[in-house]
Design a protein around this motif. Sequence first.
Motif, short mmCIF file in Angstrom:
data_model
loop_
_atom_site.label_atom_id
_atom_site.label_comp_id
_atom_site.label_asym_id
_atom_site.label_seq_id
_atom_site.Cartn_x
_atom_site.Cartn_y
_atom_site.Cartn_z
N UNK A 3 39.15 -57.71 -26.65
CA UNK A 3 39.34 -57.69 -24.96
C UNK A 3 38.53 -56.61 -24.53
N UNK A 4 37.66 -55.88 -25.40
CA UNK A 4 36.80 -54.60 -24.67
C UNK A 4 35.45 -54.51 -25.54
N UNK A 5 34.60 -53.86 -24.93
CA UNK A 5 33.42 -53.83 -25.76
C UNK A 5 33.44 -52.35 -26.22
N UNK A 6 32.84 -52.11 -27.53
CA UNK A 6 32.94 -50.66 -28.09
C UNK A 6 31.60 -49.78 -27.52
N UNK A 7 31.71 -48.82 -27.86
CA UNK A 7 30.50 -47.68 -27.50
C UNK A 7 29.31 -48.21 -27.68
N UNK A 8 28.93 -48.72 -28.98
CA UNK A 8 27.69 -49.32 -29.20
C UNK A 8 27.30 -50.27 -28.50
N UNK A 56 31.25 -58.73 -19.31
CA UNK A 56 32.19 -59.94 -19.28
C UNK A 56 31.76 -61.09 -19.73
N UNK A 57 30.82 -61.30 -19.83
CA UNK A 57 30.28 -62.44 -20.90
C UNK A 57 30.61 -62.35 -22.39
N UNK A 58 30.54 -61.31 -22.52
CA UNK A 58 30.56 -60.87 -23.96
C UNK A 58 32.18 -61.18 -24.31
N UNK A 59 33.12 -60.69 -23.51
CA UNK A 59 34.25 -60.72 -23.51
C UNK A 59 35.21 -62.18 -23.38
N UNK A 60 34.16 -63.05 -22.94
CA UNK A 60 34.50 -64.64 -22.85
C UNK A 60 34.36 -65.25 -24.08
#
Length: 60
Positions: A3-8, A56-60
């Motif tokens: 449910x999150x994106x990392x720093x990379x 947002x797209x990467x989280x879905x």
Amino acid sequence: MSNQVDEIEVGEILAETARKVGGYTYSISSTHPYGTWNTEMGYGLLDAYAAVQEAKARLN
């Protein structure tokens, strides 16, 4: 699914969604792996809206 994106991923997203501006030539560089690069403009103009939409797209 995370449910999150990392720093990379944040760096990737910002670089990949940046808009190419001006009459500058952007090219592939082995030292800048997230798309085309220009020595004066970097990856281009930051497009915050596009970056948030991509995250947002990467989280879905």
